[in-house]
Design a protein around this motif. Structure first.
Motif, PDB file in Angstrom:
ATOM      1  N   ILE A  88       3.823  -1.791 -10.087  1.00  0.00           N
ATOM      2  CA  ILE A  88       3.521  -0.607  -9.280  1.00  0.00           C
ATOM      3  C   ILE A  88       4.581  -0.272  -8.229  1.00  0.00           C
ATOM      4  O   ILE A  88       4.654   0.870  -7.773  1.00  0.00           O
ATOM      5  CB  ILE A  88       2.135  -0.724  -8.597  1.00  0.00           C
ATOM      6  CG1 ILE A  88       2.095  -1.884  -7.589  1.00  0.00           C
ATOM      7  CG2 ILE A  88       1.036  -0.853  -9.627  1.00  0.00           C
ATOM      8  CD1 ILE A  88       0.849  -1.871  -6.707  1.00  0.00           C
ATOM      9  N   VAL A  89       5.385  -1.246  -7.826  1.00  0.00           N
ATOM     10  CA  VAL A  89       6.403  -1.020  -6.790  1.00  0.00           C
ATOM     11  C   VAL A  89       7.655  -1.806  -7.143  1.00  0.00           C
ATOM     12  O   VAL A  89       7.570  -2.958  -7.585  1.00  0.00           O
ATOM     13  CB  VAL A  89       5.895  -1.468  -5.395  1.00  0.00           C
ATOM     14  CG1 VAL A  89       7.021  -1.401  -4.365  1.00  0.00           C
ATOM     15  CG2 VAL A  89       4.714  -0.623  -4.930  1.00  0.00           C
ATOM     16  N   THR A 112       0.803  -1.229   0.000  1.00  0.00           N
ATOM     17  CA  THR A 112       0.000   0.000   0.000  1.00  0.00           C
ATOM     18  C   THR A 112       0.837   1.281   0.000  1.00  0.00           C
ATOM     19  O   THR A 112       0.294   2.368   0.175  1.00  0.00           O
ATOM     20  CB  THR A 112      -0.955   0.005   1.202  1.00  0.00           C
ATOM     21  OG1 THR A 112      -0.212  -0.183   2.420  1.00  0.00           O
ATOM     22  CG2 THR A 112      -1.984  -1.092   1.079  1.00  0.00           C
ATOM     23  N   GLY A 113       2.139   1.170  -0.188  1.00  0.00           N
ATOM     24  CA  GLY A 113       2.967   2.357  -0.331  1.00  0.00           C
ATOM     25  C   GLY A 113       3.397   3.021   0.957  1.00  0.00           C
ATOM     26  O   GLY A 113       4.007   4.092   0.930  1.00  0.00           O
ATOM     27  N   PRO A 133       0.851   6.250  -0.758  1.00  0.00           N
ATOM     28  CA  PRO A 133      -0.390   5.518  -0.491  1.00  0.00           C
ATOM     29  C   PRO A 133      -1.613   6.037  -1.257  1.00  0.00           C
ATOM     30  O   PRO A 133      -2.472   5.247  -1.664  1.00  0.00           O
ATOM     31  CB  PRO A 133      -0.571   5.701   1.023  1.00  0.00           C
ATOM     32  CG  PRO A 133       0.826   5.820   1.542  1.00  0.00           C
ATOM     33  CD  PRO A 133       1.559   6.609   0.489  1.00  0.00           C
ATOM     34  N   LEU A 170      -5.295   3.527  -7.691  1.00  0.00           N
ATOM     35  CA  LEU A 170      -5.160   2.396  -8.604  1.00  0.00           C
ATOM     36  C   LEU A 170      -6.249   1.349  -8.361  1.00  0.00           C
ATOM     37  O   LEU A 170      -6.567   0.573  -9.263  1.00  0.00           O
ATOM     38  CB  LEU A 170      -3.788   1.742  -8.442  1.00  0.00           C
ATOM     39  CG  LEU A 170      -2.576   2.528  -8.957  1.00  0.00           C
ATOM     40  CD1 LEU A 170      -1.281   1.790  -8.585  1.00  0.00           C
ATOM     41  CD2 LEU A 170      -2.649   2.725 -10.462  1.00  0.00           C
ATOM     42  N   ILE A 220      -1.574   4.559  -4.708  1.00  0.00           N
ATOM     43  CA  ILE A 220      -1.957   3.145  -4.629  1.00  0.00           C
ATOM     44  C   ILE A 220      -3.469   3.008  -4.506  1.00  0.00           C
ATOM     45  O   ILE A 220      -4.102   2.166  -5.155  1.00  0.00           O
ATOM     46  CB  ILE A 220      -1.260   2.457  -3.439  1.00  0.00           C
ATOM     47  CG1 ILE A 220       0.259   2.427  -3.630  1.00  0.00           C
ATOM     48  CG2 ILE A 220      -1.803   1.058  -3.210  1.00  0.00           C
ATOM     49  CD1 ILE A 220       0.765   1.489  -4.686  1.00  0.00           C
ATOM     50  N   THR A 221      -4.078   3.839  -3.663  1.00  0.00           N
ATOM     51  CA  THR A 221      -5.528   3.796  -3.472  1.00  0.00           C
ATOM     52  C   THR A 221      -6.260   4.101  -4.768  1.00  0.00           C
ATOM     53  O   THR A 221      -7.254   3.440  -5.111  1.00  0.00           O
ATOM     54  CB  THR A 221      -5.962   4.785  -2.374  1.00  0.00           C
ATOM     55  OG1 THR A 221      -5.255   4.494  -1.168  1.00  0.00           O
ATOM     56  CG2 THR A 221      -7.454   4.682  -2.108  1.00  0.00           C
ATOM     57  N   PHE A 266       0.136  -5.149  -9.705  1.00  0.00           N
ATOM     58  CA  PHE A 266      -1.303  -5.084  -9.455  1.00  0.00           C
ATOM     59  C   PHE A 266      -2.021  -5.111 -10.799  1.00  0.00           C
ATOM     60  O   PHE A 266      -1.804  -4.247 -11.643  1.00  0.00           O
ATOM     61  CB  PHE A 266      -1.649  -3.809  -8.680  1.00  0.00           C
ATOM     62  CG  PHE A 266      -3.127  -3.595  -8.462  1.00  0.00           C
ATOM     63  CD1 PHE A 266      -3.884  -4.540  -7.795  1.00  0.00           C
ATOM     64  CD2 PHE A 266      -3.761  -2.451  -8.929  1.00  0.00           C
ATOM     65  CE1 PHE A 266      -5.247  -4.358  -7.595  1.00  0.00           C
ATOM     66  CE2 PHE A 266      -5.113  -2.248  -8.728  1.00  0.00           C
ATOM     67  CZ  PHE A 266      -5.857  -3.201  -8.063  1.00  0.00           C
TER      68      PHE A 266
END
Length: 278
Positions: free
Chosen positions: A69-70, A52-53, A98, A104, A101-102, A64
């Motif tokens: 993404i990371v 979640t970053g 975060p 996304l 991420i949300t 994801f």
């Protein structure tokens, strides 16, 4: 072939000389309820924080819905300190915050309830919806976003009805019974329109009746909202009842994976929870 919603590849999270998560690789498939279990301090919440970053991993990558993404690799002082595995495999630095991420489509709840205590049930959920707003300072100042605001308020009311919180919508969140506060936190996560929901010990502090109700509730939201659920939990009755698959961490390392039936019989899991006889 199963469609991977979440993939963690060789994720290592090291704090100074302490390796909290070591070379963790796992997949969560579309529509599944997957649990991550292990003794206290095994690294479960740390793994969630990487997804979640909240933390950038020391090494490894996260995908994801097939999107990279990371990613990170040992840099700076960590080049010498690094005690994990898979050194040299990863070379990129991708570190979203975060909120990114949300947006996304990944939402989470927390081990300790983190509601906005001075706000009502309705406002807690509405504020979460605001992260999807398209308004800016100009449109907000001149009330040019009234249609969007009206729609989000209507969507919030509808969500509260679906989740059984409509009757308490105007109450302060802190006035709710513990079980309803947990449900509200999940409602707030759902307000961000996720496709992947991460639940960090959703049954913590609940009695057996509340836990049974939560089990049915998680199944319902998975089906009604077409979600994939990745969950950390210590209540083994809930985990064994609801999980399609289970991953087991111990001292930061993955020691087992499989169906609930396979995990219950796994000697490494039994040893991790009960200890070995000398």
């Amino acid at each position: 072939m199963a469609e991977h919603v979440l993939e963690m590849k060789n994720v290592t999270m090291q704090f100074g000389g302490v390796v909290a998560v070591n070379d963790l690789s796992l997949e969560v498939n579309k529509g599944e309820i997957v649990s991550l279990i292990g003794p206290n301090g095994a690294g479960k919440t740390t793994a969630f924080n990487v997804v979640t970053g909240v933390y950038a991993p020391t090494n490894g990558a996260v995908y994801f819905n097939g999107k990279h993404i990371v990613e990170n690799y040992p840099r700076g002082k960590m080049k010498k300190l690094y005690a994990g595995t898979s050194r040299g495999v990863y070379t990129k630095h991708i570190e979203p915050t975060p909120d990114v991420i949300t947006k996304l489509g990944i939402a989470r709840t927390f081990q300790n309830i983190r509601l906005w205590k001075s706000q009502t049930v309705f406002t807690n959920v509405l504020i979460a919806k605001h992260m999807r707003r398209t308004s800016n300072i100009f449109t907000a100042t001149f009330r040019l976003n009234r249609k969007e605001e009206k729609k989000q308020r209507e969507e919030t009311e509808e969500l509260l009805k679906i989740l059984g919180l409509y009757e308490v919508r105007d109450e302060l969140c802190t006035s709710l019974p513990y079980g309803l506060q947990r449900r509200l936190e999940i409602a707030r996560a759902l307000a961000t329109n996720p496709s992947l929901l991460l639940l960090d010990e959703p049954a913590a502090g609940m009695n057996p009746q509340e836990t049974a109700e939560l089990t049915d509730f998680i199944r319902k939201i998975r089906d009604d909202f077409h979600l994939t659920v990745f969950m950390i939990e210590h209540h083994m009755d809930l985990v064994m009842d609801i999980s399609d698959r289970i991953y087991v961490l111990n001292f930061g390392a993955l020691i087992a994976q499989g169906t609930p039936e396979e995990i219950q019989k796994n000697p490494k899991v039994i040893s991790a929870y009960l200890g070995e006889q000398e």
